[in-house]
Design an enzyme around this catalytic site. Structure first.
Site, PDB file in Angstrom:
ATOM      1  N   ARG A   1       1.351  -1.450  -0.167  1.00 53.88           N
ATOM      2  CA  ARG A   1       0.233   0.283  -0.098  1.00 53.88           C
ATOM      3  C   ARG A   1       0.863   1.118   0.021  1.00 53.88           C
ATOM      4  O   ARG A   1       0.590   2.037  -1.034  1.00 53.88           O
ATOM      5  CB  ARG A   1      -0.854   0.120   1.258  1.00 53.88           C
ATOM      6  CG  ARG A   1      -1.495   1.982   1.394  1.00 53.88           C
ATOM      7  CD  ARG A   1      -2.955   0.834   1.996  1.00 53.88           C
ATOM      8  NE  ARG A   1      -3.059   0.626   3.606  1.00 53.88           N
ATOM      9  CZ  ARG A   1      -1.905   1.261   4.547  1.00 53.88           C
ATOM     10  NH1 ARG A   1      -1.823   2.436   4.231  1.00 53.88           N
ATOM     11  NH2 ARG A   1      -2.238  -0.486   5.576  1.00 53.88           N
TER      12      ARG A   1
ATOM     13  N   TYR B   1     -16.080  18.382 -15.471  1.00 49.36           N
ATOM     14  CA  TYR B   1     -16.261  16.551 -15.653  1.00 49.36           C
ATOM     15  C   TYR B   1     -17.290  16.356 -14.613  1.00 49.36           C
ATOM     16  O   TYR B   1     -17.039  16.437 -13.493  1.00 49.36           O
ATOM     17  CB  TYR B   1     -14.986  15.472 -16.258  1.00 49.36           C
ATOM     18  CG  TYR B   1     -15.047  14.328 -15.089  1.00 49.36           C
ATOM     19  CD1 TYR B   1     -15.394  13.645 -16.531  1.00 49.36           C
ATOM     20  CD2 TYR B   1     -14.905  13.573 -14.041  1.00 49.36           C
ATOM     21  CE1 TYR B   1     -16.401  12.350 -16.709  1.00 49.36           C
ATOM     22  CE2 TYR B   1     -15.330  12.493 -13.905  1.00 49.36           C
ATOM     23  CZ  TYR B   1     -15.821  11.800 -15.061  1.00 49.36           C
ATOM     24  OH  TYR B   1     -15.892   9.927 -14.884  1.00 49.36           O
TER      25      TYR B   1
ATOM     26  N   ASP C   1      -7.061  19.308 -14.927  1.00 41.63           N
ATOM     27  CA  ASP C   1      -7.283  17.939 -15.697  1.00 41.63           C
ATOM     28  C   ASP C   1      -6.620  17.771 -16.873  1.00 41.63           C
ATOM     29  O   ASP C   1      -7.682  18.438 -17.821  1.00 41.63           O
ATOM     30  CB  ASP C   1      -8.596  17.950 -15.377  1.00 41.63           C
ATOM     31  CG  ASP C   1      -8.911  16.713 -15.587  1.00 41.63           C
ATOM     32  OD1 ASP C   1      -8.816  15.771 -16.374  1.00 41.63           O
ATOM     33  OD2 ASP C   1     -10.480  16.389 -15.409  1.00 41.63           O
TER      34      ASP C   1
ATOM     35  N   LYS D   1      -7.989   6.407 -19.296  1.00 40.75           N
ATOM     36  CA  LYS D   1      -8.365   6.988 -20.330  1.00 40.75           C
ATOM     37  C   LYS D   1      -6.887   6.624 -22.057  1.00 40.75           C
ATOM     38  O   LYS D   1      -7.105   5.568 -22.075  1.00 40.75           O
ATOM     39  CB  LYS D   1      -8.785   8.136 -20.725  1.00 40.75           C
ATOM     40  CG  LYS D   1      -9.755   8.774 -19.723  1.00 40.75           C
ATOM     41  CD  LYS D   1     -11.557   8.162 -19.901  1.00 40.75           C
ATOM     42  CE  LYS D   1     -12.184   7.828 -18.768  1.00 40.75           C
ATOM     43  NZ  LYS D   1     -13.129   9.590 -18.099  1.00 40.75           N
TER      44      LYS D   1
END
Ligand code: PLP
Length: 371
Positions: A47, A99, A170, A195
């Site tokens: 982690r 977004y 972004d 994406k």
């Protein structure tokens, strides 16, 4: 080094013992201590860090010319991390066409914790009138989704600096191949690596890349490690692998998007095409100045309304009706229905993530759907 070379080499740490050319996937959640209790390779528990995540973060930082990068399990987890590091009561300014997933996240999960305004940040008078003494962050997204509006990054940075406000961008639509926000003065870049980085519509991921390793970055790293919204070693491996072809995939997306937008613009059944690479785009000049290419995303409005737009989608054979973007296959969607009842998106608008099929096949398909 040029970006094509960085994409291939910055994330690949070959294994010395086996002589493998490609980095192995380290699935182990834990790492062996030395007799004195130390961790000679720097890894303790996955982690906190993992060799595949380190490789991914290295290539991400280099692609955006940043000081460091942090990888997350989704784009929204990356965005959430940014908002979680802000002091409660901080005011943030976001674009009104942000977004929708992140807009909903702020409105739902940060109500009563942060103050926020969604405004037309491209209007300088509107932007400056919304700056308050507790404004800590301006969020930008350019090109925007789904209207492909362009925000003048340098102009926003200049205003923000005067008021000691941080700027996050972004950069999902543009990718670092199309736009380098840190070089334009932005403090932090955010990505949905689901994406273009992933590029094959088969994994989720997010990323933050910082201009400087400052106090804010330390907090971001803490939320990443303590919050634990980290990508798996498998996902890190596949992302690092996909990134190797990112510069060449983006070239193909851009080439097809330019030709498709030019075809659509001339079509009698199309009301309007939104693509920053068209001289008719209202901010074409800014796009040309701040972008390295115009990207692979476009939207267009069909003459008529929702029904006419849906008819076009339903007649297409190669374009797939689905949300998301950045994959090798062309996707099209009726954006207003994806965004829900509070959408401001025109009901005759279709958004296209232009894929890497041959442009002649894409044009033939849309031509028969419009006929
Ligand atoms: C998809 C997307 C996000 C959110 O990313 P997920 O990986 O879906 O969580 C954020 N911003 C933009 C511009 C996106 O397209």
């Amino acid at each position: 080094m040029k970006i094509e070379t960085i994409a291939i080499h910055a994330g690949n740490h070959a294994d010395g013992s086996s002589k493998a050319v490609i980095q192995p996937i380290t699935l182990s959640t834990t790492f062996t201590r030395e007799a004195d209790g130390s961790f000679p390779a720097g890894y303790i528990y996955s982690r906190s860090s993992n060799p595949n995540r380190t490789s991914l973060e290295n290539v991400l930082a280099r692609l955006e010319s940043g000081a460091d990068a942090a990888a997350f399990s989704s784009g929204n987890a990356a965005g959430m991390t940014v908002f979680q590091t802000l002091k409660p009561g901080t005011h943030i300014i976001c674009p009104d066409d942000m977004y929708h997933g992140l807009r909903n996240q702020i409105k739902t999960l940060f109500a009563g914790i942060l103050e926020f305004d969604f405004i037309d940040i491209n209007d300088t008078a509107v932007l400056t009138s919304h700056i308050k003494s507790n404004t800590g962050l301006i969020w930008i997204e350019t090109p925007s989704n789904p209207l492909l509006k362009i925000t003048d990054i340098k102009k926003i940075v200049e205003i923000a600096r005067k008021h000691h406000i941080k700027v996050a961008c972004d950069n999902t639509f543009a990718t670092p191949i199309g736009q380098q926000p840190l070089a334009l003065g932005v403090d932090l870049v955010m990505h949905s690596s689901t994406k273009y980085f992933g590029g094959h519509s088969d994994l989720m991921g997010g990323a933050l890349i910082t201009a400087e390793k400052n106090e804010w970055w330390t907090k971001i790293r803490q939320v990443q490690e303590m919050g634990g919204a980290i990508p798996s070693p498998m996902d890190c491996y596949f992302l690092t692998r996909s990134i190797k072809t990112l510069p060449y995939r983006v070239r193909g997306h851009v080439y097809n998007a330019q030709l498709l937008s030019e075809y659509l613009q001339k079509h009698s059944k199309i009301e309007k095409v939104m693509y920053p690479g068209l001289p008719s785009h209202p901010q074409h000049k800014i796009a040309k100045e701040q972008m390295l290419n115009f990207g692979g995303m476009l939207s267009f409005c069909v003459k008529g309304g929702s029904d006419e737009a849906r008819n076009v989608i339903n007649k297409l054979n190669i374009f797939t009706q689905a949300t998301s973007l950045g994959g090798v296959e062309t996707l099209i969607e009726h954006r207003a229905s994806v965004e829900g009842p509070d959408t401001k998106t025109p009901h005759n608008l279709l958004r296209v993530s232009v894929g890497l099929e041959h442009i002649d096949d894409l044009i033939a398909d849309i031509s028969q759907a419009l006929s």
